[in-house]
Design an enzyme around this catalytic site. Structure first.
Site, PDB file in Angstrom:
ATOM      1  N   CYS A  57       0.828  -1.220   0.000  1.00  0.00           N
ATOM      2  CA  CYS A  57       0.000   0.000   0.000  1.00  0.00           C
ATOM      3  C   CYS A  57       0.858   1.264   0.000  1.00  0.00           C
ATOM      4  O   CYS A  57       1.688   1.457   0.900  1.00  0.00           O
ATOM      5  CB  CYS A  57      -0.875  -0.051   1.257  1.00  0.00           C
ATOM      6  SG  CYS A  57      -1.630   1.521   1.684  1.00  0.00           S
TER       7      CYS A  57
ATOM      8  N   TYR B   4      -4.974   4.382 -10.801  1.00  0.00           N
ATOM      9  CA  TYR B   4      -6.014   3.387 -10.491  1.00  0.00           C
ATOM     10  C   TYR B   4      -7.254   3.626 -11.347  1.00  0.00           C
ATOM     11  O   TYR B   4      -7.863   2.704 -11.866  1.00  0.00           O
ATOM     12  CB  TYR B   4      -6.419   3.469  -9.006  1.00  0.00           C
ATOM     13  CG  TYR B   4      -5.425   2.862  -8.058  1.00  0.00           C
ATOM     14  CD1 TYR B   4      -4.220   3.484  -7.796  1.00  0.00           C
ATOM     15  CD2 TYR B   4      -5.699   1.656  -7.412  1.00  0.00           C
ATOM     16  CE1 TYR B   4      -3.299   2.932  -6.909  1.00  0.00           C
ATOM     17  CE2 TYR B   4      -4.783   1.099  -6.521  1.00  0.00           C
ATOM     18  CZ  TYR B   4      -3.591   1.747  -6.278  1.00  0.00           C
ATOM     19  OH  TYR B   4      -2.684   1.198  -5.398  1.00  0.00           O
TER      20      TYR B   4
HETATM   21  N1  LIG Z   1      -7.678   7.778   2.612  1.00  0.00           N
HETATM   22  C1  LIG Z   1      -6.877   6.773   3.011  1.00  0.00           C
HETATM   23  C2  LIG Z   1      -6.657   5.860   1.844  1.00  0.00           C
HETATM   24  C3  LIG Z   1      -5.882   4.685   2.212  1.00  0.00           C
HETATM   25  C4  LIG Z   1      -6.209   3.546   1.267  1.00  0.00           C
HETATM   26  O1  LIG Z   1      -6.994   3.663   0.321  1.00  0.00           O
HETATM   27  N2  LIG Z   1      -5.580   2.415   1.544  1.00  0.00           N
HETATM   28  C5  LIG Z   1      -5.895   1.246   0.789  1.00  0.00           C
HETATM   29  C6  LIG Z   1      -4.678   0.377   0.619  1.00  0.00           C
HETATM   30  S1  LIG Z   1      -3.428   1.162  -0.331  1.00  0.00           S
HETATM   31  C7  LIG Z   1      -6.918   0.451   1.530  1.00  0.00           C
HETATM   32  O2  LIG Z   1      -6.704   0.046   2.639  1.00  0.00           O
HETATM   33  N3  LIG Z   1      -8.054   0.226   0.883  1.00  0.00           N
HETATM   34  C8  LIG Z   1      -9.086  -0.541   1.450  1.00  0.00           C
HETATM   35  C9  LIG Z   1     -10.435  -0.034   1.057  1.00  0.00           C
HETATM   36  O3  LIG Z   1     -10.526   1.106   0.571  1.00  0.00           O
HETATM   37  O4  LIG Z   1     -11.396  -0.773   1.237  1.00  0.00           O
HETATM   38  C10 LIG Z   1      -5.596   7.363   3.520  1.00  0.00           C
HETATM   39  O5  LIG Z   1      -5.129   8.364   2.959  1.00  0.00           O
HETATM   40  O6  LIG Z   1      -5.098   6.858   4.490  1.00  0.00           O
END
Ligand SMILES: N[C@@H](CCC(=O)N[C@@H](CS)C(=O)NCC(=O)O)C(=O)O
Length: 302
Positions: A39, A168
């Site tokens: 991530c 993405y």
């Molecule tokens: N807004 C979050 C985004 C983080 C994010 O999208 N992480 C991803 C992995 S890279 C995640 O865990 N996605 C799971 C989901 O959205 O269900 C941040 O800035 O911390």
């Protein structure tokens, strides 16, 4: 990151404050990060913790590399949850707020003292790490100099939206014109960054800032994943002289080099999106010479 209508994306938005204005004070040994190796947001946190010398004051652990429909989980590959023994990261959210419904993401910041999730908004978390832990941090690097904070915020947000998230959106587009438009816009921003990096060693001249860490997390993934898997393939990063030399220059710094596992990152991307890569086969290439010297230090004073 799926969004549930009318529910804010981040429902845990606790802030850490030295002045006691929030329930979360900066204290060594109190906080824990749940991170995911592939991530980019987690990658930023790991590097920032290391650059600031907060590794021993704030613990971190990894969820399993791959996420399925049940979300991030703890499995043997990266070991059990060392703090709570949870099976899924969502358990931490439910334990904090039993009525919780919504975005469970890495990175997640956990507070041992009050046994709850503090925040999963990585931008705010990074700002708090940099600005609120200065008396605990063992390094003095200032990744967020006060006089250019607004500029750093603006550039980091463009890097995130126009490069990170844009790859993405291009990769998952189901419409030819939409996909092509997104890729052209993405490369227009990369061209702009290429030009900017012709003028100074880092994005803000000779100062390494939060924006550089954000951009690194994307560049580290670009040629090994985004370029082919997401069809963001007008050029590779190695085709941009400044971006590629800049990426190698960052890689020469221990925090970036030791905390960037390209093979693991590649396996995550090619393994986690079956609609884009049904066989799950992980490409053997590309072969990137991260150790080739860069002449970037000569640009330090520009
Ligand atoms: N807004 C979050 C985004 C983080 C994010 O999208 N992480 C991803 C992995 S890279 C995640 O865990 N996605 C799971 C989901 O959205 O269900 C941040 O800035 O911390």
């Amino acid at each position: 990151m799926p969004r549930i209508e009318s529910v804010p994306l981040h429902q845990f938005v606790g802030r850490i404050r030295k002045d006691g204005s929030t329930p979360f004070a900066p204290e060594p040994g109190r906080y824990h990060f749940y991170l995911a190796i592939g991530c980019p947001y987690s990658h930023v946190i790991a590097i920032v913790l290391n650059l600031l010398g907060l590794d021993s004051a704030i613990s971190q652990s990894l969820v399993d590399d791959l996420r399925d429909a049940r979300g991030w989980a703890f499995r043997p590959l990266r070991g059990p949850d060392p703090i709570n023994g949870f099976a899924f990261l969502s358990d931490a959210y439910m334990a904090s707020r039993p009525s919780f419904v919504g975005h469970v993401s890495c990175p997640t910041l956990w507070d041992r003292r009050t046994a709850q999730v503090v925040s999963n908004d990585s931008h705010e978390i990074v700002v708090d790490l940099i600005t609120q832990f200065d008396e605990i941090a063992t390094e003095t690097v200032d990744l967020y100099p006060e006089n250019i904070r607004a500029d750093i915020d603006a550039l980091s947000s463009r890097i995130l939206d126009e490069v990170g998230i844009a790859t993405y959106l291009a990769g998952f587009s189901n419409d030819q014109a939409d996909y092509a438009g997104k890729v052209h816009a993405l490369f227009a921003t990369l061209d702009e960054l290429e030009e900017r990096l012709g003028k100074g060693r880092f994005l803000f001249g000779d100062r390494l800032t939060e924006s550089d860490v954000r951009l690194w997390a994307i560049l580290a993934r670009f040629d090994i994943a985004y370029h082919s898997l997401f069809r963001a393939n007008l050029r590779r990063i190695i085709d941009f002289p400044n971006l590629w030399a800049y990426a190698r220059d960052l890689y020469a710094l221990p925090a970036f080099r030791t905390l960037s596992d390209f093979e693991a990152i590649k396996a995550v991307y090619w393994g986690m999106f079956p609609t884009l890569n049904p066989s799950g086969i992980v490409p053997v290439g590309p072969l990137l010479n991260w150790h080739a010297p860069s002449d970037r230090t000569a640009k330090a004073g520009i």
